[in-house]
Design an enzyme around this catalytic site. Structure first.
Site, PDB file in Angstrom:
ATOM      1  N   ASP A 264       1.413  -1.413   0.196  1.00  0.00           N
ATOM      2  CA  ASP A 264       0.012   0.001  -0.028  1.00  0.00           C
ATOM      3  C   ASP A 264       0.887   1.384  -0.061  1.00  0.00           C
ATOM      4  O   ASP A 264       1.867   1.633   0.545  1.00  0.00           O
ATOM      5  CB  ASP A 264      -0.816   0.090   0.685  1.00  0.00           C
TER       6      ASP A 264
ATOM      7  N   LYS B  73      -0.178   2.842   5.923  1.00  0.00           N
ATOM      8  CA  LYS B  73      -1.734   1.843   6.458  1.00  0.00           C
ATOM      9  C   LYS B  73      -1.358   0.024   5.811  1.00  0.00           C
ATOM     10  O   LYS B  73      -1.690  -1.285   6.250  1.00  0.00           O
ATOM     11  CB  LYS B  73      -2.684   1.618   5.071  1.00  0.00           C
TER      12      LYS B  73
ATOM     13  N   ASN C  73      -7.738   2.175  -8.460  1.00  0.00           N
ATOM     14  CA  ASN C  73      -7.415   3.488  -9.357  1.00  0.00           C
ATOM     15  C   ASN C  73      -7.741   1.995 -10.584  1.00  0.00           C
ATOM     16  O   ASN C  73      -6.992   0.452 -10.342  1.00  0.00           O
ATOM     17  CB  ASN C  73      -6.880   4.064  -9.648  1.00  0.00           C
ATOM     18  N   PHE C  74      -7.737   2.733 -11.858  1.00  0.00           N
ATOM     19  CA  PHE C  74      -7.750   1.470 -13.191  1.00  0.00           C
ATOM     20  C   PHE C  74      -6.425   1.408 -14.094  1.00  0.00           C
ATOM     21  O   PHE C  74      -6.645   0.639 -13.855  1.00  0.00           O
ATOM     22  CB  PHE C  74      -8.234   1.787 -14.245  1.00  0.00           C
TER      23      PHE C  74
ATOM     24  N   CYS D 212     -13.761   7.126  -4.293  1.00  0.00           N
ATOM     25  CA  CYS D 212     -14.962   7.268  -3.194  1.00  0.00           C
ATOM     26  C   CYS D 212     -15.084   8.749  -2.483  1.00  0.00           C
ATOM     27  O   CYS D 212     -15.592   9.225  -1.711  1.00  0.00           O
ATOM     28  CB  CYS D 212     -14.233   6.445  -2.568  1.00  0.00           C
TER      29      CYS D 212
ATOM     30  N   CYS E 260      -9.204  -9.270 -27.705  1.00  0.00           N
ATOM     31  CA  CYS E 260      -8.350  -9.050 -26.643  1.00  0.00           C
ATOM     32  C   CYS E 260      -7.186  -8.496 -26.533  1.00  0.00           C
ATOM     33  O   CYS E 260      -6.387  -9.154 -26.432  1.00  0.00           O
ATOM     34  CB  CYS E 260      -9.018  -9.822 -24.745  1.00  0.00           C
TER      35      CYS E 260
END
Ligand SMILES: [Zn+2]
Length: 349
Positions: free
Chosen positions: A63, A89, A134-135, A191, A251
């Site tokens: 993290d 974290k 996040n993407f 968020c 793909c």
């Protein structure tokens, strides 16, 4: 000792060993397995806690963020003492997880997962579980998982809704079969801008944890082949089959073997602006941001000003300046990780 006699150190797992599809054989496999949990915030708290309690032998928790008071509403591994200590974290999570289960190995890593370190972080992992926000990171994890043949479990939540899918490379659809590309910056709510309710975190993270447990305990046949979408406010659960996607979508990742996030081609760029206590970020996905829409979205989280060239957000001790092409200057820090974190929270990637 015979093979089917439970060793004393497995006494704590008695209730799950009694569940026939898991059994003693499954427990032994869990004890020998390694999981990479990316993100130890809301989803990551529940995922890591569940995997630790279940006896997964090695947990690597990564993290990039530090704890804040507003995390406690949904990040169940942490308490007010952790916030007061201002701990990263990953460190606070590891301390708590070691109290939960001292028999397993917990390895916290305070880092921003990017194309330069992801292969090292994922090395040896039998499963990768998504607790990110996040993407850009999710597409990086998808590239990594498909390239290395590592199963991974995607999960994401916003408001009272969440979704999750499990990717078995070479066997099931991947994240890019489902979502062709990462959304451009500033488009998706986050968020911090749209809010998040704690119960959806528990639901989605628990599904992610059971999927990881199936994979690690040798029960791949039980892995879900659907995208699961849950809306707790409306009380709706949808299952969308993914088998058709795998056979019809050309793909770029799992059909054509292109890994642009892993190669760094799609990595966002961060640069410290010398002498300004600021960092400039360039997003990995090009796009044109509607400054008007972005200003409206951000007005809920801080003081916003806008002109025809930029939007400026003052929040906490930071000043975020965002341009229409997604570029941003994050004032108030000279740390690229902190800047990326603020960008993911407020602009969204
Ligand atoms: Zn794919």
């Amino acid at each position: 000792m015979s093979e089917d006699q439970r060793p004393a150190e497995f006494d704590r797992y008695a209730r799950q060993i009694s569940y026939p599809p898991l059994g003693l054989a499954g427990q032994r496999r869990l004890a020998e397995s390694r999981a990479l949990v990316c993100g130890s915030g809301a989803l990551g708290s529940v995922i890591a806690s569940t995997l630790a309690r279940s006896g997964v032998g090695h947990l690597r928790i990564v993290d990039r963020d530090f704890l804040e008071l507003n995390n406690l509403q949904r990040q169940v591994l942490f308490d007010e003492d952790d916030v007061a200590a201002g701990l990263p974290k990953a460190i606070a999570a590891a301390a708590k997880l070691r109290k939960i289960n001292s028999q397993i190995e917990i390895e916290p890593v305070v880092a921003d997962v990017d194309h330069t370190n992801v292969l090292e972080l994922a090395a040896g992992a039998d499963v990768i579980v998504d607790g990110t926000d996040n993407f850009e990171t999710r597409f990086l994890l998808n590239d990594t998982a498909v390239k290395t043949g590592t199963p991974w479990v995607y999960g994401g939540c916003l408001g009272a809704e969440g979704q999750t899918m499990t990717i078995l490379p070479g066997e099931t659809a991947c994240l890019r079969c489902l979502i062709a590309d990462a959304p451009p910056p500033g488009v998706s709510p986050t968020c911090d801008t749209a809010g998040i309710l704690a119960p959806i975190i528990g639901v989605i993270a628990s599904i992610q944890a059971i999927e990881a447990i199936k994979i690690l305990s040798g029960n791949r046949q039980a892995v879900s082949r659907s995208l699961t979408v849950v809306d707790l406010w409306d009380g709706r659960v949808r299952q969308i089959g993914l088998d058709a996607l795998r056979s019809t979508v050309d793909c770029p990742t799992c059909r054509r073997g292109e890994f642009p996030w892993l190669s760094g081609e799609r990595a966002s760029q961060g640069a410290i602006l010398c002498g300004r206590n600021a960092v400039q970020l360039r997003p990995s996905t090009a796009g044109t941001i509607s400054l008007e829409a972005l200003a409206a979205k951000l007005s809920a989280v801080g003081r916003v000003t806008r002109n025809r060239y930029l939007v400026r957000l003052a929040v906490e001790d930071y000043l975020l300046t965002i341009f229409p092409d997604g570029r941003a200057i994050i004032g108030g820090t000279d740390d690229i990780t902190t800047a990326r974190n603020l960008y993911a929270r407020y602009v969204g990637t």
